[in-house]
Design a protein around this motif. Structure first.
Motif, PDB file in Angstrom:
ATOM      1  N   ASP A  49       0.883  -0.889   0.186  1.00  0.00           N
ATOM      2  CA  ASP A  49      -0.093   0.210  -0.021  1.00  0.00           C
ATOM      3  C   ASP A  49       1.153   0.991   0.360  1.00  0.00           C
ATOM      4  OD1 ASP A  49      -2.474   1.749   0.711  1.00  0.00           O
ATOM      5  OD2 ASP A  49      -1.891   2.319   1.897  1.00  0.00           O
ATOM      6  N   LEU A  50       0.533   2.883  -0.404  1.00  0.00           N
ATOM      7  CA  LEU A  50       1.569   3.579  -0.878  1.00  0.00           C
ATOM      8  C   LEU A  50       1.931   4.763   0.462  1.00  0.00           C
ATOM      9  CD1 LEU A  50       2.514   5.034  -3.927  1.00  0.00           C
ATOM     10  CD2 LEU A  50       0.574   6.147  -3.335  1.00  0.00           C
ATOM     11  N   TRP A  51       0.524   4.108   1.532  1.00  0.00           N
ATOM     12  CA  TRP A  51       0.558   4.529   2.522  1.00  0.00           C
ATOM     13  C   TRP A  51       1.148   3.961   3.556  1.00  0.00           C
ATOM     14  CZ3 TRP A  51       1.257   9.522   3.055  1.00  0.00           C
ATOM     15  CH2 TRP A  51       0.493   9.914   3.948  1.00  0.00           C
ATOM     16  N   TYR A  52       0.176   3.139   3.861  1.00  0.00           N
ATOM     17  CA  TYR A  52       0.970   2.162   5.547  1.00  0.00           C
ATOM     18  C   TYR A  52       1.740   1.184   4.642  1.00  0.00           C
ATOM     19  CZ  TYR A  52      -3.331   4.114   7.249  1.00  0.00           C
ATOM     20  OH  TYR A  52      -4.380   5.093   7.591  1.00  0.00           O
ATOM     21  N   GLY A  53       2.274   0.333   3.745  1.00  0.00           N
ATOM     22  CA  GLY A  53       3.755   0.635   3.446  1.00  0.00           C
ATOM     23  C   GLY A  53       4.127   0.127   3.026  1.00  0.00           C
ATOM     24  N   ILE A  54       4.701   1.764   2.350  1.00  0.00           N
ATOM     25  CA  ILE A  54       5.706   2.873   1.771  1.00  0.00           C
ATOM     26  C   ILE A  54       6.327   3.709   2.326  1.00  0.00           C
ATOM     27  CG2 ILE A  54       6.836   3.306  -0.265  1.00  0.00           C
ATOM     28  CD1 ILE A  54       5.596   1.534  -1.790  1.00  0.00           C
ATOM     29  N   THR A  55       5.234   4.874   2.755  1.00  0.00           N
ATOM     30  CA  THR A  55       5.484   6.024   2.964  1.00  0.00           C
ATOM     31  C   THR A  55       5.478   6.007   4.304  1.00  0.00           C
ATOM     32  OG1 THR A  55       3.902   7.038   1.372  1.00  0.00           O
ATOM     33  CG2 THR A  55       5.323   8.455   3.348  1.00  0.00           C
ATOM     34  N   VAL A  56       4.731   5.532   5.983  1.00  0.00           N
ATOM     35  CA  VAL A  56       4.685   5.753   6.707  1.00  0.00           C
ATOM     36  C   VAL A  56       6.029   5.204   7.526  1.00  0.00           C
ATOM     37  CG1 VAL A  56       3.964   4.483   8.949  1.00  0.00           C
ATOM     38  CG2 VAL A  56       2.524   5.250   7.118  1.00  0.00           C
ATOM     39  N   PRO A  57       6.649   3.749   6.845  1.00  0.00           N
ATOM     40  CA  PRO A  57       7.920   2.920   7.351  1.00  0.00           C
ATOM     41  C   PRO A  57       8.982   4.139   6.903  1.00  0.00           C
ATOM     42  CG  PRO A  57       6.480   1.352   5.911  1.00  0.00           C
ATOM     43  CD  PRO A  57       5.622   2.813   6.137  1.00  0.00           C
ATOM     44  N   LEU A  58       8.691   4.510   5.587  1.00  0.00           N
ATOM     45  CA  LEU A  58      10.183   5.465   5.048  1.00  0.00           C
ATOM     46  C   LEU A  58      10.494   6.738   5.757  1.00  0.00           C
ATOM     47  CD1 LEU A  58      11.984   5.131   2.383  1.00  0.00           C
ATOM     48  CD2 LEU A  58      10.497   6.718   1.539  1.00  0.00           C
ATOM     49  N   THR A  59       8.621   7.196   6.012  1.00  0.00           N
ATOM     50  CA  THR A  59       9.345   8.212   7.178  1.00  0.00           C
ATOM     51  C   THR A  59       9.867   7.903   8.772  1.00  0.00           C
ATOM     52  OG1 THR A  59       7.637   9.278   6.371  1.00  0.00           O
ATOM     53  CG2 THR A  59       7.967  10.317   7.807  1.00  0.00           C
ATOM     54  N   GLY A  60       9.125   6.965   9.098  1.00  0.00           N
ATOM     55  CA  GLY A  60       9.742   6.216  10.527  1.00  0.00           C
ATOM     56  C   GLY A  60      11.111   6.058  10.149  1.00  0.00           C
ATOM     57  N   GLY A  61      11.737   5.777   8.692  1.00  0.00           N
ATOM     58  CA  GLY A  61      12.979   5.058   9.001  1.00  0.00           C
ATOM     59  C   GLY A  61      14.073   6.564   8.657  1.00  0.00           C
ATOM     60  N   VAL A  62      13.235   8.099   8.030  1.00  0.00           N
ATOM     61  CA  VAL A  62      14.452   8.924   8.088  1.00  0.00           C
ATOM     62  C   VAL A  62      14.200   9.384   9.886  1.00  0.00           C
ATOM     63  CG1 VAL A  62      14.336  11.459   7.404  1.00  0.00           C
ATOM     64  CG2 VAL A  62      13.660   9.510   6.012  1.00  0.00           C
ATOM     65  N   ALA A  63      12.664   9.631  10.089  1.00  0.00           N
ATOM     66  CA  ALA A  63      12.985  10.586  11.984  1.00  0.00           C
ATOM     67  C   ALA A  63      14.288   8.927  12.930  1.00  0.00           C
ATOM     68  CB  ALA A  63      11.582   9.647  11.986  1.00  0.00           C
ATOM     69  N   TYR A  64      14.382   7.712  12.425  1.00  0.00           N
ATOM     70  CA  TYR A  64      15.393   7.697  12.861  1.00  0.00           C
ATOM     71  C   TYR A  64      16.207   7.066  12.733  1.00  0.00           C
ATOM     72  CZ  TYR A  64      12.800   3.549  15.045  1.00  0.00           C
ATOM     73  OH  TYR A  64      11.952   2.530  16.259  1.00  0.00           O
ATOM     74  N   LEU A  65      17.087   7.770  11.244  1.00  0.00           N
ATOM     75  CA  LEU A  65      18.554   8.107  11.690  1.00  0.00           C
ATOM     76  C   LEU A  65      18.223   9.468  12.318  1.00  0.00           C
ATOM     77  CD1 LEU A  65      18.678   7.412   7.680  1.00  0.00           C
ATOM     78  CD2 LEU A  65      19.984   6.833   9.909  1.00  0.00           C
ATOM     79  N   ILE A  66      17.346  10.773  12.136  1.00  0.00           N
ATOM     80  CA  ILE A  66      17.443  12.444  12.411  1.00  0.00           C
ATOM     81  C   ILE A  66      17.827  11.819  13.689  1.00  0.00           C
ATOM     82  CG2 ILE A  66      16.456  13.944  12.828  1.00  0.00           C
ATOM     83  CD1 ILE A  66      14.539  13.770  10.203  1.00  0.00           C
ATOM     84  N   ILE A  67      17.111  11.267  15.005  1.00  0.00           N
ATOM     85  CA  ILE A  67      16.905  10.546  16.362  1.00  0.00           C
ATOM     86  C   ILE A  67      18.254  10.150  16.473  1.00  0.00           C
ATOM     87  CG2 ILE A  67      16.560   8.795  17.728  1.00  0.00           C
ATOM     88  CD1 ILE A  67      13.400   9.436  17.192  1.00  0.00           C
ATOM     89  N   SER A  68      18.786   9.320  15.279  1.00  0.00           N
ATOM     90  CA  SER A  68      20.409   8.999  16.442  1.00  0.00           C
ATOM     91  C   SER A  68      21.177  10.079  15.534  1.00  0.00           C
ATOM     92  CB  SER A  68      20.463   7.553  14.725  1.00  0.00           C
ATOM     93  OG  SER A  68      19.413   6.672  15.338  1.00  0.00           O
ATOM     94  N   SER A  69      21.156  10.738  14.376  1.00  0.00           N
ATOM     95  CA  SER A  69      22.219  11.059  14.384  1.00  0.00           C
ATOM     96  C   SER A  69      22.572  12.332  14.609  1.00  0.00           C
ATOM     97  CB  SER A  69      22.763  11.842  12.875  1.00  0.00           C
ATOM     98  OG  SER A  69      21.233  11.991  12.043  1.00  0.00           O
ATOM     99  N   VAL A  70      21.539  12.563  15.775  1.00  0.00           N
ATOM    100  CA  VAL A  70      21.446  14.208  16.750  1.00  0.00           C
ATOM    101  C   VAL A  70      21.662  13.672  17.560  1.00  0.00           C
ATOM    102  CG1 VAL A  70      20.026  15.737  14.877  1.00  0.00           C
ATOM    103  CG2 VAL A  70      19.224  14.704  16.438  1.00  0.00           C
ATOM    104  N   GLY A  71      21.498  12.517  17.887  1.00  0.00           N
ATOM    105  CA  GLY A  71      21.720  12.000  19.374  1.00  0.00           C
ATOM    106  C   GLY A  71      22.667  12.566  20.865  1.00  0.00           C
ATOM    107  N   ARG A  72      23.740  12.715  19.610  1.00  0.00           N
ATOM    108  CA  ARG A  72      25.325  12.702  20.768  1.00  0.00           C
ATOM    109  C   ARG A  72      24.735  14.252  21.223  1.00  0.00           C
ATOM    110  NH1 ARG A  72      30.834  11.603  18.271  1.00  0.00           N
ATOM    111  NH2 ARG A  72      30.072   9.861  19.770  1.00  0.00           N
TER     112      ARG A  72
END
Lengths: 192, 164
Positions: free
Chosen positions: B136-159
């Motif tokens: 599904d375009l929304w729940y299958g692709i967009t939500v995890p993709l946005t979540g993945g980028v959010a994770y990267l932001i949290i990890s990279s600015v974690g320090r």
């Protein structure tokens, strides 16, 4: 476009999850830092926005990337009574460098026919739809799947008594009942 | 340039994105010719980003653990050294305390990231499939993709955020 409670609820769910997916990570990080300014909000919103756009437009992005690859992929849907004509269309297209999916070449005993067809349609750019004498439920299903995936459908008439489904009434068809050579050329040109 | 390459933003944010982009390309060009069409499912790399971000977060935690060990050893040496090194002891104790707290917060962060991955995977499993093979375009692709980028932001600015 029909409006119903279901579509309204779906819309609300989509908007809510969009807001949640955008706001929650930012709030989480902001909460920890006690200051959104230190986070460089532009970077956070910018990257999240890009991810969101890539996801929402992933179909279009994939379509554009496919155009660069050059090779066209065609699914041939046909009634089994016309398998000879389907094979000759496949041979003609393959001769012009097009990748062709024909059930007899790709579905083996024990395979799920529905899964195989769906996967093949997922991997196709166009569908050559040889019109049957009478539309069967399988032909309808293939037609609907192809339409739902936004694939180009090229109807082909091989018998004078072929039935044209309502979905294809406004689509120009290729006539193979008389001038076969010219018809083949039309199919090749339509596939692109 | 050197400071950018050495920074956690590059290591934890850009390196995973480059790695995932290369992964998409390599998977696409090495796929069975019958299925070589590039599809929207190839862009569904949210979980790859989440996994990479999670590993990045662990690397940051590992750096913190190394810092804690270094500070503890320095503190021991300062205490054993007697008079001359004793003035350094309070500073080193503060450093050790800070590192310990950061590590504790880091463990809490790991729990949150794992919870997020579990929630996202459940959303994809329950609502993310349009058909058996199509996301599904929304729940299958967009939500995890946005979540993945959010994770990267949290990890990279974690320090920067003292998350780790």
């Amino acid at each position: 476009m029909k409006f119903s409670l279901g579509t309204f609820q779906e819309g609300v769910a989509k908007v809510s999850s969009l807001l949640l997916s955008l706001i929650v990570p930012v709030l989480l990080v902001g909460f920890v830092e006690h200051s959104l300014l230190r986070l460089d909000a532009l970077f956070v919103f910018g990257t999240l926005g890009v991810a969101l756009l890539v996801g929402v437009f992933s179909s279009g992005i994939a379509r554009r990337i496919r155009k660069f690859s050059g090779t066209r992929r065609v699914f041939i849907s046909y009634p089994h009574a016309t398998s000879e004509i389907a094979s000759s269309i496949a041979a003609e297209l393959r001769g012009r460098g097009t990748k062709v999916w024909l059930d007899i070449d790709h579905i083996r005993p024990g395979d799920s026919i529905q899964n195989a067809i769906e996967q093949a349609l997922n991997n196709s750019d166009a569908v050559v739809f040889v019109l049957p004498h009478k539309m069967t439920k399988y032909a309808f299903k293939e037609l609907q799947l192809a339409r739902s995936k936004g694939l180009k459908i090229i109807p082909v008439v091989v018998n004078h008594d072929a039935s044209i489904p309502a979905e294809l009434e406004s689509v120009k068809y290729v006539d193979l009942t008389t001038k076969q050579g010219q018809g083949m050329e039309e199919i090749v040109a339509a596939v692109g | 340039m050197e400071s950018f390459l050495a920074g956690s933003l590059f290591r934890i944010f850009f390196v995973p994105i480059i790695s995932v982009a290369l992964g998409i390309y390599i998977k696409y060009v090495t796929r069975n010719d019958q299925f070589a069409k590039f599809s929207k499912e190839d862009i569904a790399v949210g979980f790859d980003l989440m996994r990479a971000a999670f590993l990045g977060y662990l690397i940051l935690l590992s750096d913190k653990a190394r810092g804690l060990i270094g500070a503890s050893m320095a503190l021991n040496d300062a205490i054993k050294g007697g008079g001359a090194t004793l003035p350094q002891v309070p500073i080193l104790q503060t450093t050790v305390n800070n590192h310990s707290h950061d590590l504790l917060r880091g463990v809490f962060g790991i729990g949150l990231l794992m919870l997020g991955m579990w929630v996202t995977s459940t959303i994809v499993r329950k609502k993310g499939w349009r058909t058996e093979t199509e996301l599904d375009l929304w729940y299958g692709i967009t939500v995890p993709l946005t979540g993945g980028v959010a994770y990267l932001i949290i990890s990279s600015v974690g320090r920067k955020l003292s998350l780790v």
